[in-house]
Motif scaffolding. Sequence first.
Motif, PDB file in Angstrom:
ATOM      1  N   ALA A  70       0.832  -1.211   0.000  1.00 29.29           N
ATOM      2  CA  ALA A  70       0.000   0.000   0.000  1.00 29.29           C
ATOM      3  C   ALA A  70       0.865   1.259   0.000  1.00 29.29           C
ATOM      4  N   GLY A  71       0.610   2.143  -0.937  1.00 31.14           N
ATOM      5  CA  GLY A  71       1.320   3.415  -0.983  1.00 31.14           C
ATOM      6  C   GLY A  71       2.739   3.317  -1.502  1.00 31.14           C
ATOM      7  N   THR A  72       3.127   2.156  -2.011  1.00 27.44           N
ATOM      8  CA  THR A  72       4.474   2.004  -2.548  1.00 27.44           C
ATOM      9  C   THR A  72       4.397   1.634  -4.030  1.00 27.44           C
ATOM     10  N   SER A  73       5.468   1.860  -4.726  1.00 23.33           N
ATOM     11  CA  SER A  73       5.559   1.433  -6.121  1.00 23.33           C
ATOM     12  C   SER A  73       7.022   1.126  -6.418  1.00 23.33           C
ATOM     13  N   PRO A  74       7.291   0.142  -7.282  1.00 20.47           N
ATOM     14  CA  PRO A  74       8.679  -0.220  -7.575  1.00 20.47           C
ATOM     15  C   PRO A  74       9.434   0.956  -8.193  1.00 20.47           C
ATOM     16  N   ASP A  75      10.694   1.065  -7.852  1.00 22.54           N
ATOM     17  CA  ASP A  75      11.557   2.108  -8.415  1.00 22.54           C
ATOM     18  C   ASP A  75      12.047   1.642  -9.783  1.00 22.54           C
ATOM     19  N   PRO A  76      11.704   2.343 -10.854  1.00 19.35           N
ATOM     20  CA  PRO A  76      12.141   1.910 -12.186  1.00 19.35           C
ATOM     21  C   PRO A  76      13.655   1.929 -12.361  1.00 19.35           C
ATOM     22  N   ARG A  83      16.158  -4.826  -6.487  1.00 19.00           N
ATOM     23  CA  ARG A  83      14.749  -5.207  -6.382  1.00 19.00           C
ATOM     24  C   ARG A  83      14.575  -6.413  -5.451  1.00 19.00           C
ATOM     25  N   LEU A  84      15.477  -7.370  -5.553  1.00 14.88           N
ATOM     26  CA  LEU A  84      15.399  -8.530  -4.658  1.00 14.88           C
ATOM     27  C   LEU A  84      15.641  -8.121  -3.207  1.00 14.88           C
ATOM     28  N   ARG A  85      16.606  -7.240  -3.002  1.00 14.86           N
ATOM     29  CA  ARG A  85      16.863  -6.780  -1.631  1.00 14.86           C
ATOM     30  C   ARG A  85      15.633  -6.079  -1.064  1.00 14.86           C
ATOM     31  N   HIS A 115      -1.173  -9.121  -6.459  1.00 17.26           N
ATOM     32  CA  HIS A 115       0.266  -9.275  -6.681  1.00 17.26           C
ATOM     33  C   HIS A 115       0.662  -9.174  -8.147  1.00 17.26           C
ATOM     34  N   ALA A 116      -0.302  -9.180  -9.041  1.00 20.12           N
ATOM     35  CA  ALA A 116       0.003  -9.354 -10.465  1.00 20.12           C
ATOM     36  C   ALA A 116       0.817  -8.204 -11.050  1.00 20.12           C
ATOM     37  N   GLU A 117       0.471  -6.979 -10.699  1.00 21.02           N
ATOM     38  CA  GLU A 117       1.182  -5.830 -11.263  1.00 21.02           C
ATOM     39  C   GLU A 117       2.647  -5.834 -10.845  1.00 21.02           C
ATOM     40  N   GLN A 118       2.892  -6.099  -9.561  1.00 23.58           N
ATOM     41  CA  GLN A 118       4.277  -6.138  -9.077  1.00 23.58           C
ATOM     42  C   GLN A 118       5.045  -7.285  -9.722  1.00 23.58           C
ATOM     43  N   MET A 119       4.391  -8.431  -9.845  1.00 23.24           N
ATOM     44  CA  MET A 119       5.043  -9.586 -10.457  1.00 23.24           C
ATOM     45  C   MET A 119       5.425  -9.294 -11.905  1.00 23.24           C
ATOM     46  N   GLU A 120       4.517  -8.680 -12.646  1.00 20.72           N
ATOM     47  CA  GLU A 120       4.789  -8.334 -14.039  1.00 20.72           C
ATOM     48  C   GLU A 120       5.968  -7.375 -14.135  1.00 20.72           C
ATOM     49  N   ASP A 121       5.992  -6.376 -13.257  1.00 23.47           N
ATOM     50  CA  ASP A 121       7.074  -5.400 -13.271  1.00 23.47           C
ATOM     51  C   ASP A 121       8.408  -6.063 -12.951  1.00 23.47           C
ATOM     52  N   LEU A 123       9.280  -9.255 -13.370  1.00 16.87           N
ATOM     53  CA  LEU A 123       9.693 -10.124 -14.474  1.00 16.87           C
ATOM     54  C   LEU A 123      10.202  -9.310 -15.662  1.00 16.87           C
ATOM     55  N   ARG A 124       9.588  -8.173 -15.895  1.00 21.48           N
ATOM     56  CA  ARG A 124      10.047  -7.289 -16.972  1.00 21.48           C
ATOM     57  C   ARG A 124      11.462  -6.784 -16.673  1.00 21.48           C
ATOM     58  N   LEU A 125      11.702  -6.393 -15.419  1.00 20.87           N
ATOM     59  CA  LEU A 125      13.019  -5.918 -15.007  1.00 20.87           C
ATOM     60  C   LEU A 125      14.078  -7.004 -15.183  1.00 20.87           C
ATOM     61  N   PHE A 126      13.755  -8.209 -14.746  1.00 21.68           N
ATOM     62  CA  PHE A 126      14.733  -9.298 -14.801  1.00 21.68           C
ATOM     63  C   PHE A 126      15.030  -9.725 -16.241  1.00 21.68           C
ATOM     64  N   THR A 127      14.023  -9.858 -17.058  1.00 19.55           N
ATOM     65  CA  THR A 127      14.278 -10.275 -18.439  1.00 19.55           C
ATOM     66  C   THR A 127      15.046  -9.202 -19.201  1.00 19.55           C
ATOM     67  N   ALA A 128      14.796  -7.932 -18.866  1.00 14.54           N
ATOM     68  CA  ALA A 128      15.564  -6.857 -19.500  1.00 14.54           C
ATOM     69  C   ALA A 128      17.027  -6.896 -19.067  1.00 14.54           C
ATOM     70  N   ALA A 129      17.284  -7.459 -17.879  1.00 13.95           N
ATOM     71  CA  ALA A 129      18.660  -7.544 -17.362  1.00 13.95           C
ATOM     72  C   ALA A 129      19.408  -8.755 -17.909  1.00 13.95           C
TER      73      ALA A 129
END
Length: 216
Positions: A70-76, A83-85, A115-121, A123-129
Amino acid sequence: MSTKRRVPLDRKRVADAALNLLNEVGLEGLTLSAIGRELGVKAPALYWHFKDKQALLDEMATEMFRRMIAGTSPDPADTWRERLRKSNHALRTTLRGYRDGAKVFSGSRFTSLVHAEQMEDNLRLFTAAGFTLAQAVRAITTTYVYTLGFVTEEQGTEPLPGQRREGFDIEERARAMEDFPLAAAAGAEIFADYDRHFAEGLELVIDGIAARYKVD
């Protein structure tokens, strides 16, 4: 006759009451009867919303996750390591906020797509890496399982932060194991300073992921 209007019972209200009660009685004492008393209803009324205790635990785990994000969003700008930390330290903090929190969360099935939005984000970060999708899933779930297991063991010693169970005195353990000096000394590394131990263990897992999949 009281004219006070009863607040309607719904899934969220039941889950909130169960989470509040969890810190008092733990998972073993969290019965539908106890939750009913907390809400001022008979236990059978809860079956309108949950078919059994596991269904309630699923809702409780979902609400725990909902509160965590709640009230948080992943840092792009995060790297996959960052992200794992962040996600696993946040999960540990959340689980430790509830007595038996890790046991409630472990094996539960989310009741919504919270959880879906965070999970998608992620997975997108990891595959881009440079991870394949399968590698990304394995990296994320392995650190997640590490955190669940760590907090499960941690809460076996400290049900809530600063609340230590009887039988885990490090000095008494050392005296009892005096014929095994290394095992005796290891007590301080097992049953104390959980913050440092968790962080160090998480870094070991992250370094292992990097080495295994050859990603920076």
